[in-house]
Design a protein around this motif. Structure first.
Motif, PDB file in Angstrom:
ATOM      1  N   GLY A  98      -8.993   5.501 -12.034  1.00 63.54           N
ATOM      2  CA  GLY A  98      -7.849   4.652 -12.356  1.00 63.54           C
ATOM      3  C   GLY A  98      -8.296   3.262 -12.804  1.00 63.54           C
ATOM      4  N   ARG A 100       9.475 -11.757  -3.011  1.00 58.08           N
ATOM      5  CA  ARG A 100       8.686 -11.056  -4.037  1.00 58.08           C
ATOM      6  C   ARG A 100       9.577 -10.218  -4.944  1.00 58.08           C
ATOM      7  NH1 ARG A 100       4.037  -8.042  -0.657  1.00 58.08           N
ATOM      8  NH2 ARG A 100       3.843  -6.921  -2.603  1.00 58.08           N
ATOM      9  N   ASP A 106      -5.035  -3.823  -1.046  1.00 57.76           N
ATOM     10  CA  ASP A 106      -3.794  -3.066  -1.175  1.00 57.76           C
ATOM     11  C   ASP A 106      -3.467  -2.826  -2.643  1.00 57.76           C
ATOM     12  OD1 ASP A 106      -2.781  -2.469   1.333  1.00 57.76           O
ATOM     13  OD2 ASP A 106      -2.206  -4.543   1.650  1.00 57.76           O
ATOM     14  N   VAL A 107      -2.651  -1.812  -2.884  1.00 53.29           N
ATOM     15  CA  VAL A 107      -2.405  -1.387  -4.258  1.00 53.29           C
ATOM     16  C   VAL A 107      -1.750  -2.483  -5.102  1.00 53.29           C
ATOM     17  CG1 VAL A 107      -0.284  -0.169  -3.609  1.00 53.29           C
ATOM     18  CG2 VAL A 107      -1.427   0.437  -5.699  1.00 53.29           C
ATOM     19  N   SER A 108      -0.820  -3.243  -4.536  1.00 53.68           N
ATOM     20  CA  SER A 108      -0.174  -4.278  -5.352  1.00 53.68           C
ATOM     21  C   SER A 108      -1.116  -5.450  -5.604  1.00 53.68           C
ATOM     22  CB  SER A 108       1.112  -4.750  -4.681  1.00 53.68           C
ATOM     23  OG  SER A 108       0.836  -5.232  -3.390  1.00 53.68           O
ATOM     24  N   GLN A 133      -4.382  -5.061  -5.736  1.00 52.27           N
ATOM     25  CA  GLN A 133      -5.334  -4.486  -6.685  1.00 52.27           C
ATOM     26  C   GLN A 133      -4.829  -4.654  -8.116  1.00 52.27           C
ATOM     27  OE1 GLN A 133      -7.225  -0.555  -6.209  1.00 52.27           O
ATOM     28  NE2 GLN A 133      -6.069   0.117  -7.962  1.00 52.27           N
ATOM     29  N   ALA A 134      -3.529  -4.391  -8.339  1.00 53.98           N
ATOM     30  CA  ALA A 134      -2.984  -4.487  -9.685  1.00 53.98           C
ATOM     31  C   ALA A 134      -3.152  -5.899 -10.231  1.00 53.98           C
ATOM     32  CB  ALA A 134      -1.507  -4.089  -9.671  1.00 53.98           C
ATOM     33  N   LYS A 190      -1.064  -1.495 -19.550  1.00 50.49           N
ATOM     34  CA  LYS A 190       0.051  -2.415 -19.785  1.00 50.49           C
ATOM     35  C   LYS A 190      -0.483  -3.754 -20.278  1.00 50.49           C
ATOM     36  CE  LYS A 190       1.701  -0.322 -15.840  1.00 50.49           C
ATOM     37  NZ  LYS A 190       1.199  -0.487 -14.535  1.00 50.49           N
ATOM     38  N   LYS A 247       1.943  11.841  -2.302  1.00 47.56           N
ATOM     39  CA  LYS A 247       2.685  12.725  -3.194  1.00 47.56           C
ATOM     40  C   LYS A 247       2.213  14.172  -3.029  1.00 47.56           C
ATOM     41  CE  LYS A 247       4.215  12.913  -7.962  1.00 47.56           C
ATOM     42  NZ  LYS A 247       3.964  12.483  -9.332  1.00 47.56           N
ATOM     43  N   ALA A 273       2.444  -0.388  -9.223  1.00 48.11           N
ATOM     44  CA  ALA A 273       1.149  -1.047  -9.059  1.00 48.11           C
ATOM     45  C   ALA A 273      -0.017  -0.072  -9.135  1.00 48.11           C
ATOM     46  CB  ALA A 273       1.114  -1.778  -7.716  1.00 48.11           C
ATOM     47  N   ARG A 274       0.270   1.221  -9.136  1.00 45.60           N
ATOM     48  CA  ARG A 274      -0.835   2.182  -9.200  1.00 45.60           C
ATOM     49  C   ARG A 274      -1.570   2.045 -10.527  1.00 45.60           C
ATOM     50  NH1 ARG A 274       1.948   7.753  -8.367  1.00 45.60           N
ATOM     51  NH2 ARG A 274       3.525   6.687  -9.573  1.00 45.60           N
ATOM     52  N   PRO A 275      -2.896   2.200 -10.526  1.00 40.46           N
ATOM     53  CA  PRO A 275      -3.611   2.143 -11.802  1.00 40.46           C
ATOM     54  C   PRO A 275      -3.135   3.253 -12.740  1.00 40.46           C
ATOM     55  CG  PRO A 275      -5.156   2.121  -9.965  1.00 40.46           C
ATOM     56  CD  PRO A 275      -3.812   2.421  -9.393  1.00 40.46           C
ATOM     57  N   VAL A 276      -3.259   3.003 -14.041  1.00 40.76           N
ATOM     58  CA  VAL A 276      -2.823   4.006 -15.007  1.00 40.76           C
ATOM     59  C   VAL A 276      -3.735   5.230 -14.934  1.00 40.76           C
ATOM     60  CG1 VAL A 276      -1.807   2.323 -16.560  1.00 40.76           C
ATOM     61  CG2 VAL A 276      -4.207   2.982 -16.851  1.00 40.76           C
ATOM     62  N   GLU A 277      -3.246   6.360 -15.457  1.00 42.85           N
ATOM     63  CA  GLU A 277      -4.051   7.575 -15.424  1.00 42.85           C
ATOM     64  C   GLU A 277      -4.882   7.736 -16.677  1.00 42.85           C
ATOM     65  OE1 GLU A 277      -1.869  11.127 -14.329  1.00 42.85           O
ATOM     66  OE2 GLU A 277      -0.625   9.902 -13.008  1.00 42.85           O
ATOM     67  N   ARG A 302      -8.568  14.142  -8.793  1.00 42.91           N
ATOM     68  CA  ARG A 302      -7.771  12.956  -8.488  1.00 42.91           C
ATOM     69  C   ARG A 302      -6.388  13.426  -8.032  1.00 42.91           C
ATOM     70  NH1 ARG A 302      -7.051   9.868 -13.681  1.00 42.91           N
ATOM     71  NH2 ARG A 302      -7.140  11.984 -14.465  1.00 42.91           N
ATOM     72  N   PRO A 303      -5.889  12.849  -6.952  1.00 41.85           N
ATOM     73  CA  PRO A 303      -4.575  13.322  -6.487  1.00 41.85           C
ATOM     74  C   PRO A 303      -3.475  13.123  -7.531  1.00 41.85           C
ATOM     75  CG  PRO A 303      -5.354  11.443  -5.182  1.00 41.85           C
ATOM     76  CD  PRO A 303      -6.484  11.869  -6.047  1.00 41.85           C
ATOM     77  N   GLU A 356       1.603  -1.243   2.877  1.00 40.11           N
ATOM     78  CA  GLU A 356       0.368  -1.990   2.681  1.00 40.11           C
ATOM     79  C   GLU A 356      -0.206  -2.386   4.029  1.00 40.11           C
ATOM     80  OE1 GLU A 356       0.827  -5.065  -0.229  1.00 40.11           O
ATOM     81  OE2 GLU A 356       2.207  -3.853  -1.363  1.00 40.11           O
ATOM     82  N   SER A 357      -1.396  -2.989   4.024  1.00 45.30           N
ATOM     83  CA  SER A 357      -1.949  -3.400   5.310  1.00 45.30           C
ATOM     84  C   SER A 357      -1.031  -4.450   5.924  1.00 45.30           C
ATOM     85  CB  SER A 357      -3.377  -3.929   5.149  1.00 45.30           C
ATOM     86  OG  SER A 357      -3.519  -4.653   3.976  1.00 45.30           O
ATOM     87  N   ALA A 382      -9.752   3.526 -16.208  1.00 45.80           N
ATOM     88  CA  ALA A 382      -8.705   3.645 -17.222  1.00 45.80           C
ATOM     89  C   ALA A 382      -8.084   2.284 -17.509  1.00 45.80           C
ATOM     90  CB  ALA A 382      -7.629   4.623 -16.749  1.00 45.80           C
ATOM     91  N   GLU A 383      -8.031   1.421 -16.506  1.00 44.22           N
ATOM     92  CA  GLU A 383      -7.433   0.106 -16.692  1.00 44.22           C
ATOM     93  C   GLU A 383      -8.346  -0.859 -17.447  1.00 44.22           C
ATOM     94  OE1 GLU A 383      -4.537  -1.184 -16.020  1.00 44.22           O
ATOM     95  OE2 GLU A 383      -3.561   0.044 -14.498  1.00 44.22           O
ATOM     96  N   GLU A 434       1.960 -13.365  -3.306  1.00 44.47           N
ATOM     97  CA  GLU A 434       1.277 -12.080  -3.198  1.00 44.47           C
ATOM     98  C   GLU A 434       1.545 -11.383  -1.867  1.00 44.47           C
ATOM     99  OE1 GLU A 434      -3.224 -11.669  -3.526  1.00 44.47           O
ATOM    100  OE2 GLU A 434      -2.448 -11.455  -5.545  1.00 44.47           O
ATOM    101  N   GLU A 435       1.484 -12.143  -0.791  1.00 48.49           N
ATOM    102  CA  GLU A 435       1.707 -11.470   0.492  1.00 48.49           C
ATOM    103  C   GLU A 435       2.699 -12.246   1.354  1.00 48.49           C
ATOM    104  OE1 GLU A 435      -2.405 -10.707   0.159  1.00 48.49           O
ATOM    105  OE2 GLU A 435      -1.753 -12.268  -1.179  1.00 48.49           O
ATOM    106  N   SER A 442      -0.564   8.261  -4.258  1.00 48.44           N
ATOM    107  CA  SER A 442      -0.951   9.494  -4.934  1.00 48.44           C
ATOM    108  C   SER A 442      -1.289  10.580  -3.931  1.00 48.44           C
ATOM    109  CB  SER A 442      -2.172   9.243  -5.833  1.00 48.44           C
ATOM    110  OG  SER A 442      -1.957   8.126  -6.636  1.00 48.44           O
ATOM    111  N   LEU A 489       5.531  -0.734  -5.539  1.00 53.19           N
ATOM    112  CA  LEU A 489       4.351   0.018  -5.099  1.00 53.19           C
ATOM    113  C   LEU A 489       3.983   1.095  -6.118  1.00 53.19           C
ATOM    114  CD1 LEU A 489       4.637   0.914  -1.310  1.00 53.19           C
ATOM    115  CD2 LEU A 489       2.984  -0.583  -2.397  1.00 53.19           C
TER     116      LEU A 489
END
Lengths: 343, 320
Positions: free
Chosen positions: A229, B288, A199-201, A203-204, B265, B217, B255-259, A271-272, B46-47, A232-233, B275-276, B214, B252
């Protein structure tokens, strides 16, 4: 304790993992088919190299071949070498490979759900790796396991040792696998899509963890991914792979600021994150050619809007280069204008 | 009248364990939403958040414990037999895994035409074949696909076939469960463009389930964010992306990876605090949540009734 490390200290070579002109073939019903051709990459300790590409471009089998995995699946080296500190891994005996795998070079796999054995406790699986590589008593190995689990941010590690994989979430399993990869203090780590199943969180947090471990231990990391992404990280350098060979190579800044090969540009554009709602997303028409069905000239030409008759000739790796940044394209001048790739 | 109206949907799963204790998971807990004609509502989470379970209940693939589902004004929650079959042609589903969701032993013409056998029994084989050709072409797959088998196609082509299968019976609503998450990014863009074109041409409504903010969106008019079985925030997509109210939505998005590598960061504290973890009482997210206060322990998680609805006692202020 670690005789190979002592041997290494006396050697005068720069510690480095080098892939030179590597070509691989995969088995098929009609005989071996070329899947990777003429890949040259080098990985220094303390740096992260991102290997990016779509599925089927050969990035995973390139990574696996560094540890000579996949040979039993019939993946064969047809050309080239992989050298660790100057030593050719293809000349190594099975016993030397056991030291290499997990000892000098570790691997983190994509699927945290299947990479752990469900019938052994976490403790049994970690101490197995530790005792395979380090000459420790059971008690000392357990202590090391506890400190490894703490390092990867897991709480109550003593209890965790007695638990089985099924009671752990995906994020926790991936942390356990990272702890196992760190068990013998490797110099290099190969991370094959380390966060794709998460999941995205989560993953971070795994990204944070990988970055911290890599910096603290000065690891050299090969990051195999389809996700810009993640690159880039984490990455310092980037190699973009398409249809079995590298089409662009450069520092992460160069690749993001001046993506040069039409494939790299197209991949970044679709990439979206990069698109806006309401306008069609720039997709790349068609699909990656299957192994062995590559065009004779530029392999991206059938999907490239800049392609012309000149692209029917094979293109040299550094057809365009600028400092350490190069691209396998003869029409860079055209393609650095804004691309408008649509279906 | 909304095309689809869902009210107070609940679903629990029971799981016996070896220790004899009976675990009850509230997979979907009091979920309500409407979808208008030609509109896309995206459910993100999330899952384990219950988003796929919600989709399956809406499709009547799972029975709800409580709540109502109305399609085109007709309550379908407990419809059976022929009455339900008649309604099914108005809603169709596209699945995540294009490798597992097509029958490997059926030719494409059979797979795509199967729905027509049920929903358009008056068609003969020739008419069905013509209709299959029509939808396949609409979905960007040529006639040469007709007599092939699924293994002869790539992931993106299979997903086109999956969409064609859903569209064959001319539904009004498509339920798309992670339709692009198994695809490469270049192919993902092709499929998203296809979905957008089809929506514009046919005024289709989409219930779009995804974990990828993403992607959402790109496609969504409205977004519902799910956490631990409940919708915690719901509203216009642009508004939610620009100024989320619920701390979970913010988390959420962050938490997305940077572009770009320049946006990296500083590494944060890496210890897994929770975490969960889901709180058993009060606001499920409070363990959380960086903004949690004492009163969150007693919060019932009720969604506010605004256009931009959120379930939080301490909503985030709009960024200046």
């Amino acid at each position: 304790m670690k005789c190979w490390k002592a041997a290494l200290a006396s050697a005068t070579l720069t510690p480095m993992l080098e892939i030179e002109h590597l070509s691989l073939s995969i088995p098929s019903a009609s005989g071996p088919k070329p899947a990777v051709s003429d890949v040259t990459l080098s990985l220094e300790s303390g740096r992260v190299l991102g290997l990016v590409g779509e599925s089927g471009c050969g990035k995973s089998i390139t990574a696996q071949t560094i540890l000579r995995l996949g040979e039993h699946q019939g993946i064969e080296r047809t050309e080239g070498t992989v050298k660790l500190d100057g030593q050719d891994i293809f000349t190594m005996q099975e016993s030397e490979l056991r030291v290499l795998r997990g000892g000098r070079i570790s691997m983190i796999f994509q699927e945290p759900m299947t990479a752990l054995n469900p019938v052994f406790s976490i403790g049994a699986q970690i101490t197995e790796v530790i005792r395979l590589h380090l000459d420790l008593t059971k008690r000392k190995a357990c202590e090391r396991a506890v400190s490894l689990l703490t390092d990867v941010g897991l709480q109550q590690p003593e209890q965790l040792l007695r638990q089985y994989p099924d009671s752990l979430s995906g994020g926790m399993r991936q942390r356990v696998l990272i702890a196992m990869a760190m068990a013998a203090d490797p110099d290099y780590i190969i991370a094959d899509e380390p966060t794709t199943a998460l999941d995205v969180s989560v993953q971070a947090r795994i990204i944070d963890l990988l970055r911290k471990l890599q910096r603290e231990k000065g690891l050299g990391m090969l990051l195999v991914t389809h996700d810009f992404g993640l690159v880039a990280e984490l990455a310092d350098d980037v190699a973009v792979m398409y249809a079995g060979h590298i089409v662009e190579y450069g520092s992460v800044e160069a690749i993001f600021d001046h993506p040069t090969h039409p494939y790299t540009r197209a991949l970044m554009d679709c990439r979206p994150e990069a698109a806006s709602r309401g306008t069609p997303m720039p997709a790349i028409p068609g699909q990656v050619p299957a192994p062995g069905a590559w065009p004779a000239g530029c392999r991206f030409a059938p999907r490239c809007r800049w392609a012309d008759a000149a692209c029917e000739q094979p293109v040299e790796a550094e057809a365009w280069h600028h400092g350490g940044h190069w691209a396998r394209c003869i029409h860079v001048a055209k393609s650095t204008k804004p691309l408008e790739l649509t279906e | 009248m909304s095309l689809l109206s869902v009210k107070g949907l609940c679903k629990s799963f029971h799981a016996g364990s070896w220790s004899g204790k009976d675990h009850i998971t509230r997979a979907v807990d009091d979920v309500s939403f409407d979808i208008e004609e030609g509109e896309t509502l995206a459910i993100v989470g999330e899952s384990g958040s219950g988003k796929s379970t919600t989709a399956r209940i809406v499709m009547r693939l799972l029975a709800a414990d409580a709540g109502r589902i109305a399609l085109m004004g007709e309550d379908i929650t407990y419809l059976k037999g022929k009455a339900m079959r008649n309604m099914r042609k108005h809603m169709q589903m596209v699945f995540q895994d294009p490798f597992a969701s097509l029958n490997p032993r059926m030719r494409i013409v059979e797979t795509v035409g199967e729905g027509l056998r049920v929903h358009a029994p008056e068609m003969n084989a020739k008419q069905r074949r013509e209709r299959v050709i029509e939808v396949l072409e609409h979905c960007g797959t040529g006639v040469e696909a007709l007599d092939r088998y699924p293994h002869q196609f790539s992931g993106g082509q299979r997903q086109r076939i999956g969409i064609a299968r859903a569209l064959a019976v001319s539904p009004r609503l498509l339920v798309l469960d992670e339709p692009v998450s198994a695809l490469d990014v270049s192919v993902q863009a092709q499929i998203l463009n296809l979905l957008s074109d089809l929506q514009n041409e046919q005024k289709l409504a989409y219930l779009f389930i995804s974990h990828d903010l993403s992607v959402i969106k790109q496609v969504a008019d409205r977004v519902a964010v799910m956490f631990a079985g409940r919708i915690v925030e719901q509203g216009n997509a642009e508004v939610i992306y620009a100024s989320p109210k619920h701390p979970y939505t913010r988390a959420l998005l962050d938490a997305r990876p940077v572009e770009h590598p320049a946006q990296r960061k500083k590494p944060t504290d890496i210890a897994v605090r929770s975490e969960e973890t889901v709180a058993k009482s009060g606001c499920a997210f409070r363990l959380r949540c960086p903004y949690a206060q004492e009163d969150c322990e007693a919060f019932d998680g009720a969604l506010s009734t605004d256009d931009h609805a959120f379930a939080c006692l301490h909503p985030l202020k709009a960024e200046s």
